[in-house]
Design a protein around this motif. Structure first.
Motif, short mmCIF file in Angstrom:
data_model
loop_
_atom_site.label_atom_id
_atom_site.label_comp_id
_atom_site.label_asym_id
_atom_site.label_seq_id
_atom_site.Cartn_x
_atom_site.Cartn_y
_atom_site.Cartn_z
N GLU A 73 -108.75 76.57 -15.53
CA GLU A 73 -107.72 77.53 -15.87
C GLU A 73 -107.87 78.10 -17.28
N THR A 75 -109.01 80.43 -20.26
CA THR A 75 -109.35 81.85 -20.34
C THR A 75 -110.74 81.97 -20.96
N SER A 124 -107.19 87.77 -20.36
CA SER A 124 -106.68 88.23 -19.06
C SER A 124 -107.43 87.64 -17.87
N VAL A 125 -108.49 86.90 -18.12
CA VAL A 125 -109.27 86.36 -17.01
C VAL A 125 -109.60 84.89 -17.27
N THR A 126 -109.46 84.10 -16.22
CA THR A 126 -109.75 82.67 -16.32
C THR A 126 -111.11 82.36 -15.72
N ALA A 129 -110.94 82.45 -11.98
CA ALA A 129 -110.92 83.81 -11.43
C ALA A 129 -112.33 84.39 -11.37
N ILE A 130 -113.12 84.15 -12.38
CA ILE A 130 -114.51 84.63 -12.36
C ILE A 130 -115.31 83.87 -11.31
N ARG A 133 -115.14 85.20 -7.89
CA ARG A 133 -115.91 86.43 -7.67
C ARG A 133 -117.41 86.17 -7.58
#
Length: 147
Positions: A73, A75, A124-126, A129-130, A133
């Motif tokens: 989690e 960033t 804005s990105v954890t 999250a990456i 993708r």
């Protein structure tokens, strides 16, 4: 501005570890291969990430590295700052004593706005999250051992 090589490797390895199932441990040689990082240099990066509480490290046959929930989690800013310290686009923004030129320097507001924008993007990105993708085809298979 350019990230240090260590920060770039840290981001790569954190994202790669986050693509693995929870509690999966990976060995340094496999992580070096997966991230295209020299093993000796990556070892130092891993030690720093471990001290920052983003990954766990264990020696031995059942050892290796695993991303911790806090690391999943984290960033992008947290990963970079774990390696390089606080992000500072220009010395006048270092957060220490106030820049004596701030009140009349025409570039200061530009530096401050640029730094804020960069930090906002990185916050804005954890890692997770990456990792979501990241395509499985883009990953190099690792020799891993479960906990």
């Amino acid at each position: 501005m350019q990230l240090t090589r260590a920060a770039d490797y840290a981001v790569r390895v954190m994202v790669h570890l986050a693509t693995l199932p929870p509690e999966t441990r990976a060995f340094l040689p496999d992580l070096a291969e997966a991230t295209s990082a020299p093993e000796s240099f990556l070892s130092k990066v891993m030690q720093t990430l471990s001290h920052a509480g983003l990954i766990s490290s264990r020696r031995g046959k059942l050892g290796g590295f695993a991303v911790l929930p806090r690391g999943r989690e984290a960033t992008m800013r947290e990963v970079i700052e774990a390696i390089d310290g606080p992000i500072c686009l220009n010395v006048c923004l270092n957060g220490g004593k106030e820049c004596e030129r701030k009140s009349w320097c025409p570039a200061h507001p530009v530096w401050a706005r640029a730094q804020r924008a960069m930090i906002d993007v990185l916050m804005s990105v954890t890692v997770s999250a990456i990792a979501l993708r990241t395509s499985p085809q883009g990953s190099v298979p690792l020799s891993t051992c479960d906990n």
